[in-house]
Design a protein around this motif. Structure first.
Motif, PDB file in Angstrom:
ATOM      1  N   ASP A   1       0.799  -1.233   0.000  1.00 24.65           N
ATOM      2  CA  ASP A   1       0.000   0.000   0.000  1.00 24.65           C
ATOM      3  C   ASP A   1       0.832   1.283   0.000  1.00 24.65           C
ATOM      4  N   LEU A   2       2.104   1.177  -0.397  1.00 26.84           N
ATOM      5  CA  LEU A   2       2.924   2.395  -0.470  1.00 26.84           C
ATOM      6  C   LEU A   2       2.796   3.045  -1.835  1.00 26.84           C
ATOM      7  N   SER A   3       2.644   4.347  -1.827  1.00 27.74           N
ATOM      8  CA  SER A   3       2.547   5.084  -3.089  1.00 27.74           C
ATOM      9  C   SER A   3       3.929   5.255  -3.717  1.00 27.74           C
ATOM     10  N   ALA A   4       3.944   5.705  -4.946  1.00 23.92           N
ATOM     11  CA  ALA A   4       5.160   6.085  -5.679  1.00 23.92           C
ATOM     12  C   ALA A   4       6.046   4.906  -6.080  1.00 23.92           C
ATOM     13  N   THR A   5       5.574   3.704  -5.863  1.00 24.35           N
ATOM     14  CA  THR A   5       6.282   2.521  -6.367  1.00 24.35           C
ATOM     15  C   THR A   5       5.220   1.558  -6.910  1.00 24.35           C
ATOM     16  N   ASP A   6       5.563   0.813  -7.956  1.00 21.92           N
ATOM     17  CA  ASP A   6       4.556  -0.083  -8.547  1.00 21.92           C
ATOM     18  C   ASP A   6       4.164  -1.194  -7.583  1.00 21.92           C
ATOM     19  N   CYS A   7       5.152  -1.708  -6.854  1.00 21.19           N
ATOM     20  CA  CYS A   7       4.827  -2.685  -5.813  1.00 21.19           C
ATOM     21  C   CYS A   7       5.936  -2.724  -4.780  1.00 21.19           C
TER      22      CYS A   7
ATOM     23  N   ALA B   1      14.095   4.490  -3.208  1.00 21.05           N
ATOM     24  CA  ALA B   1      14.283   3.651  -4.392  1.00 21.05           C
ATOM     25  C   ALA B   1      12.932   3.010  -4.708  1.00 21.05           C
ATOM     26  N   ALA B   2      12.479   3.125  -5.957  1.00 20.14           N
ATOM     27  CA  ALA B   2      11.127   2.651  -6.281  1.00 20.14           C
ATOM     28  C   ALA B   2      11.147   1.855  -7.585  1.00 20.14           C
ATOM     29  N   LEU B   3      10.169   0.957  -7.712  1.00 19.36           N
ATOM     30  CA  LEU B   3      10.032   0.177  -8.941  1.00 19.36           C
ATOM     31  C   LEU B   3       9.005   0.843  -9.849  1.00 19.36           C
ATOM     32  N   HIS B   4       9.448   1.237 -11.028  1.00 20.58           N
ATOM     33  CA  HIS B   4       8.519   1.772 -12.035  1.00 20.58           C
ATOM     34  C   HIS B   4       8.646   0.893 -13.264  1.00 20.58           C
ATOM     35  N   GLY B   5       7.618   0.117 -13.550  1.00 20.22           N
ATOM     36  CA  GLY B   5       7.748  -0.861 -14.635  1.00 20.22           C
ATOM     37  C   GLY B   5       8.797  -1.882 -14.231  1.00 20.22           C
ATOM     38  N   THR B   6       9.829  -2.029 -15.070  1.00 25.16           N
ATOM     39  CA  THR B   6      10.898  -2.960 -14.696  1.00 25.16           C
ATOM     40  C   THR B   6      12.130  -2.217 -14.187  1.00 25.16           C
ATOM     41  N   GLU B   7      12.062  -0.889 -14.171  1.00 25.87           N
ATOM     42  CA  GLU B   7      13.232  -0.082 -13.790  1.00 25.87           C
ATOM     43  C   GLU B   7      13.156   0.382 -12.341  1.00 25.87           C
TER      44      GLU B   7
END
Ligand code: F6P
Length: 355
Positions: free
Chosen positions: A138-144, A320-326
């Motif tokens: 449930d954290l925002s700004a990361t895909d998961c 550090a966040a996951l956006h898509g695969t990056e």
């Protein structure tokens, strides 16, 4: 290997794991330590989350200590729900530790609460970097978040197993799944594990409608059912029967999963209103235990490596966040401002398969 190692670039990096544990934490710790040691940095792990940072209770990490730990669940650094801003001198303690230890950076691995503290500390001028963790996703700004994949797979397997026993006894089984404010775990595991009704905190439900759906299912010859209910799901008319422990944690959350939760209350109501044989299961903390899936091991490792790169580049106040695969660096503030909840369209898609 092209490893840049210069004395003058050496940093002292601290790290801690806070809040509820999640499979993949040890992969992050290993990722930070291996990447950090290869660059010649000193790596210090604070014990029990913010508590260790306040009290300067720490261990220096080396390659031997983190060998192969990415395969294990939990956290070798231990965890707690300590909130430094609720303790007298909590913030001062952390500031003193950073000064005494000559820390160049503190990496906080946690969910909304732990990273909320990290964001505030950064606002107070401490060099903090965040890594997102929670089985709740449930954290925002990361895909998961890491931990979520392991948890949904565990819950899916539990639902798979409950199908066979529910079918054999022609019973309804209500399964209470973690998730106080967001229903990602109940929704995704429920979809994968073939739950016939899924109830999540984001969408209030009506028990009469649930009972009608179950009766219809039985009348059509499907004489068993699995109901997946997130611990924070609400039927406003049933709320007075749900009794949680009066105790709140340091971040002000009531302790769900103690007392009589929504799983048990709903089981009683379904049994009364339908006359169908009904049982309930509270999956509880097993959802956070055990070894991480390949996805969480890899994501955790990558996040650890990324956080050290961010530290070297002075990217403080970021996560550090996951956006898509990056993997990307995002503002910590953006991650902790609002919880990421299940959009109604996703729930509506799952509803197509109810009954
Ligand atoms: O935040 C993760 C989580 O597992 C929630 O899903 C759950 O409500 C809570 O932690 C349980 O907290 P505790 O471990 O303090 O009982």
């Amino acid at each position: 290997m092209n490893i840049l190692k210069t004395e003058e670039n050496n940093m002292h990096i601290g790290l801690l794991t806070g809040g509820g544990d999640a499979p993949g934490l040890n992969a992050v710790i290993r990722g930070i330590t291996v990447r950090g040691k290869m660059r010649g940095h000193k790596i210090t792990g604070f014990l029990r989350g913010w508590k260790g940072a306040i009290e300067n209770d720490a261990v220096e990490l080396d390659l031997n200590m983190v060998r192969d730990i990415h395969m294990e669940g939990g956290t070798i650094l231990l965890s707690s729900r300590t909130n430094p801003f609720k303790l007298e001198n909590g913030f001062e303690g952390i500031r003193k530790t950073c000064k005494d230890m000559r820390l160049d950076c503190l990496i906080a691995i946690g969910g909304e609460d732990t990273l909320g503290v990290a964001s505030r500390l950064n606002g107070e001028g401490l060099p903090v970097i965040g890594i997102p963790k929670t089985i709740d996703n449930d954290l925002s700004a990361t895909d998961c978040t890491f931990g979520f994949d392991t948890a949904i797979n565990y819950v899916m397997k539990a639902l798979d197993m409950l199908h066979t026993t529910a079918r054999s006894h022609e019973r309804i089984i209500v399964v209470e799944i973690m998730g106080r404010h967001a229903g990602w775990l109940a929704l995704h595991a429920g979809m994968a594990g073939g739950a016939h009704v899924i109830l999540i905190p984001e969408q209030e439900f009506n028990t009469d409608e649930v009972c009608d759906l179950l009766k219809k299912r039985y009348s059509e010859g499907n004489r068993y059912a699995i109901v997946a209910v997130a611990e924070g799901a609400i039927d406003p008319k049933l709320q007075r029967h749900v009794m949680h422990s009066a105790e709140k944690d340091a971040f002000g959350h009531v302790q769900l999963g103690t007392g009589i939760g929504i799983g048990e209350v709903l089981k009683n109501e379904i049994a009364d209103r339908t006359d169908l044989e009904t049982r309930h299961v509270v999956l509880g903390h097993v959802q956070r235990g055990g070894s991480p899936t390949a996805f969480d091991r890899v994501l955790g490792t990558r996040l650890g490596v990324k956080a050290v790169e961010m530290a070297e580049q002075g990217m403080f106040g970021k996560m550090a966040a996951l956006h898509g695969t990056e993997l990307v660096a995002v503002e910590l503030e953006k991650a902790v401002g609002t919880l990421k909840t299940v959009p109604v369209e996703q729930y509506d898609a799952a509803k197509l398969f109810f009954g």
